[in-house]
Design a protein around this motif. Structure first.
Motif, PDB file in Angstrom:
ATOM      1  N   THR A 250      -2.691 -13.264 -16.274  1.00 58.75           N
ATOM      2  CA  THR A 250      -1.362 -13.678 -16.724  1.00 58.75           C
ATOM      3  C   THR A 250      -0.258 -12.989 -15.934  1.00 58.75           C
ATOM      4  OG1 THR A 250      -2.174 -14.096 -18.965  1.00 58.75           O
ATOM      5  CG2 THR A 250       0.202 -13.802 -18.702  1.00 58.75           C
ATOM      6  N   LEU A 251      -0.373 -11.677 -15.761  1.00 60.17           N
ATOM      7  CA  LEU A 251       0.676 -10.948 -15.041  1.00 60.17           C
ATOM      8  C   LEU A 251       0.636 -11.215 -13.540  1.00 60.17           C
ATOM      9  CD1 LEU A 251       1.071  -7.380 -16.611  1.00 60.17           C
ATOM     10  CD2 LEU A 251       2.706  -9.256 -16.581  1.00 60.17           C
ATOM     11  N   GLY A 252      -0.560 -11.342 -12.982  1.00 66.33           N
ATOM     12  CA  GLY A 252      -0.672 -11.513 -11.539  1.00 66.33           C
ATOM     13  C   GLY A 252      -0.370 -12.912 -11.056  1.00 66.33           C
ATOM     14  N   LYS A 253      -0.751 -13.939 -11.869  1.00 70.06           N
ATOM     15  CA  LYS A 253      -0.617 -15.316 -11.410  1.00 70.06           C
ATOM     16  C   LYS A 253       0.223 -16.188 -12.326  1.00 70.06           C
ATOM     17  CE  LYS A 253      -2.479 -16.466  -8.236  1.00 70.06           C
ATOM     18  NZ  LYS A 253      -2.128 -16.333  -6.805  1.00 70.06           N
ATOM     19  N   GLY A 254       0.401 -15.800 -13.574  1.00 71.09           N
ATOM     20  CA  GLY A 254       1.032 -16.687 -14.540  1.00 71.09           C
ATOM     21  C   GLY A 254       2.539 -16.661 -14.559  1.00 71.09           C
ATOM     22  N   LEU A 255       3.146 -15.533 -14.225  1.00 69.08           N
ATOM     23  CA  LEU A 255       4.591 -15.403 -14.358  1.00 69.08           C
ATOM     24  C   LEU A 255       5.313 -15.805 -13.077  1.00 69.08           C
ATOM     25  CD1 LEU A 255       6.817 -14.537 -16.296  1.00 69.08           C
ATOM     26  CD2 LEU A 255       6.570 -12.197 -15.454  1.00 69.08           C
ATOM     27  N   VAL A 256       4.913 -15.219 -11.961  1.00 64.96           N
ATOM     28  CA  VAL A 256       5.532 -15.471 -10.662  1.00 64.96           C
ATOM     29  C   VAL A 256       4.425 -15.435  -9.611  1.00 64.96           C
ATOM     30  CG1 VAL A 256       7.203 -14.662  -8.939  1.00 64.96           C
ATOM     31  CG2 VAL A 256       7.695 -14.353 -11.369  1.00 64.96           C
ATOM     32  N   GLU A 257       4.504 -16.314  -8.616  1.00 68.40           N
ATOM     33  CA  GLU A 257       3.584 -16.215  -7.484  1.00 68.40           C
ATOM     34  C   GLU A 257       4.018 -15.020  -6.634  1.00 68.40           C
ATOM     35  OE1 GLU A 257       0.809 -17.679  -6.636  1.00 68.40           O
ATOM     36  OE2 GLU A 257       0.795 -18.935  -8.443  1.00 68.40           O
ATOM     37  N   ILE A 258       3.148 -14.023  -6.557  1.00 63.93           N
ATOM     38  CA  ILE A 258       3.493 -12.734  -5.963  1.00 63.93           C
ATOM     39  C   ILE A 258       3.026 -12.648  -4.512  1.00 63.93           C
ATOM     40  CG2 ILE A 258       3.078 -10.245  -6.106  1.00 63.93           C
ATOM     41  CD1 ILE A 258       4.785 -11.033  -8.322  1.00 63.93           C
ATOM     42  N   GLU A 259       3.898 -12.149  -3.639  1.00 70.58           N
ATOM     43  CA  GLU A 259       3.519 -11.753  -2.284  1.00 70.58           C
ATOM     44  C   GLU A 259       3.547 -10.229  -2.204  1.00 70.58           C
ATOM     45  OE1 GLU A 259       6.271 -13.686   0.307  1.00 70.58           O
ATOM     46  OE2 GLU A 259       5.344 -15.664   0.088  1.00 70.58           O
TER      47      GLU A 259
END
Length: 422
Positions: A250-259
């Motif tokens: 949820t934190l890694g992929k669900g909120l914002v697509e992270i670079e």
């Protein structure tokens, strides 16, 4: 063995069980972004976080003192009654942790514990039994105010850091920027894990201290026993190594697509705020801080934020204190109504039963190292079709993971990865 000693042992075991759930519930705070960007492989990430949580637990006892002496009026209750309050509060906190883990919601383990303790205290002693405000101490100053400010401050700091990072590296080679920031993430994620140990492990130390005071083993002005510190450090480290993959996703992929640049900015902001709060004895919600930081990276970059996911998180945050409090109050009422050791055993049996049911339910939709970076609703229901790519040097990778690795792990820093979606 006396009945009081047996009750004390049950309370200590329950406290360490809460510490264990705190560990796997909050692993995402430190490692979700590093796993999402591929800076660290999932198993390596949780192992590193576990070790640093273990070390961090020994760095300070300021937060433990706040929990032990800043919630329940110790002069209003003692002995068996205080033990039952502590026990009921712990059970309420564990049940809320497991429920939010089941739904993949990164709610606050700290507030689950505080809510359970406050609810049990209100049921046992009434409104006056809780230290709501006492100068710079009390629930309002030490818990409620940081809960409101932490995610806001974290989001602002992280947004500014993200904006600066992309501004500074605007004309740099994107591949070199990505590789460099992946290595940087290892350091920043490690710092968050260390900070988490200094903050969250101490909360369980404070609860066990309360139980020891209730039993008469310690006075309320005694120093924290080293065995309590060691036991809590090991429990939270073991829970951290377990993973808590549902919340990591949820934190890694669900909120914002992270670079990687965003991950470094988020983790640095979280670590700075958590360490500052530990220094001042504020039992901060590391989950809310980390979530605010991740949200800030999306705002700072101008990336798409899944506001529906954020909304569900906020609802969970708002419900944590009152619902964990209701659970704590209900557990105290059951234990008090039955009375003595049988009451404690019945509540403990309820805890085991409900925990088992939630675990069985979680196995219907398992999340593990193989699908932690797959968000439901993406192409093909959140799954990426496995396409093998042969890297320079002959290493075969499937969607960024080495072919044959059981956890579908992401690539190490410095190694290029490519994936195909079909």
């Amino acid at each position: 063995m006396t009945v009081e000693l047996l009750v004390l042992l049950i309370v200590i075991v329950t406290a360490l069980a809460f510490d264990f759930t705190n560990g796997f519930h909050d692993t995402a705070n430190a490692m979700a972004t590093s796993i999402a960007t591929g800076a660290l492989r999932p198993r390596v990430a949780v192992a590193l976080s576990a070790v640093l949580n273990l070390v961090g637990a020994f760095l300070s006892v300021a937060v433990a003192a706040t929990v032990a002496k800043g919630i329940v009026r110790l002069d209003a209750v003692q002995g068996h009654d205080l033990l039952i309050i502590v026990f009921a509060g712990l059970v309420g906190g564990i049940l809320w942790n497991l429920l939010t883990w089941l739904f993949g919601l990164p709610s606050s383990s700290s507030h689950a514990l505080f809510g359970g303790l406050i609810g049990a205290t209100l049921a046992a002693l009434g409104w006056s039994g809780v230290i709501w405000a006492a100068g710079s101490d009390g629930v309002l100053t030490k818990i409620i105010l940081p809960a409101v400010l932490a995610p806001i401050v974290a989001a602002l700091v992280s947004a500014l850091g993200t904006w600066l990072v992309y501004r500074i590296t605007k004309k740099s080679d994107p591949a070199k920027v990505e590789t460099g920031f992946r290595w940087g993430q290892i350091g920043s994620a490690s710092l968050v894990s260390l900070a988490h140990g200094t903050n969250d492990a101490q909360k369980t130390m404070g609860v066990i201290f309360l139980a020891l005071v209730a039993h008469g083993t310690l006075t309320k002005n005694a120093d924290m026993p080293i065995w309590v510190m060691a036991a809590c450090a090991v429990a939270i480290a073991a829970g951290t190594y377990l993973g808590g993959w549902r919340i990591i996703r949820t934190l890694g992929k669900g909120l914002v697509e992270i670079e990687s640049p965003q991950g470094l900015a988020a983790e640095t902001a979280s670590a700075a705020i958590i360490l500052s709060s530990a220094h001042f004895g504020l039992p901060l919600s590391t989950t809310q801080t980390a979530t605010g930081s991740i949200l800030g990276t999306g705002l700072g970059k101008g990336a798409e934020v899944r506001w529906g996911v954020m909304g569900r998180m906020v609802v969970a945050w708002l419900l944590t204190l009152p619902l964990a409090g209701l659970a704590g109050a209900a557990c105290w009422a059951i234990a008090h109504f039955i009375g003595g050791l049988p009451g404690v055993l019945v509540v403990f049996a309820i805890l085991l039963g409900l925990s088992g049911l939630m675990y069985v339910r979680s196995r219907r939709d398992p999340v593990d190292t193989g699908n932690v970076n797959e968000w439901p609703g993406d192409s093909q229901g959140g799954r990426v079709a496995p396409v093998e790519v042969v890297e320079p040097g002959g290493a075969a990778r499937v969607n960024g993971a080495e072919s044959g690795t059981p956890d579908g792990a992401a690539a190490e820093p410095g190694k290029s990865t490519r994936s195909a979606q079909v």
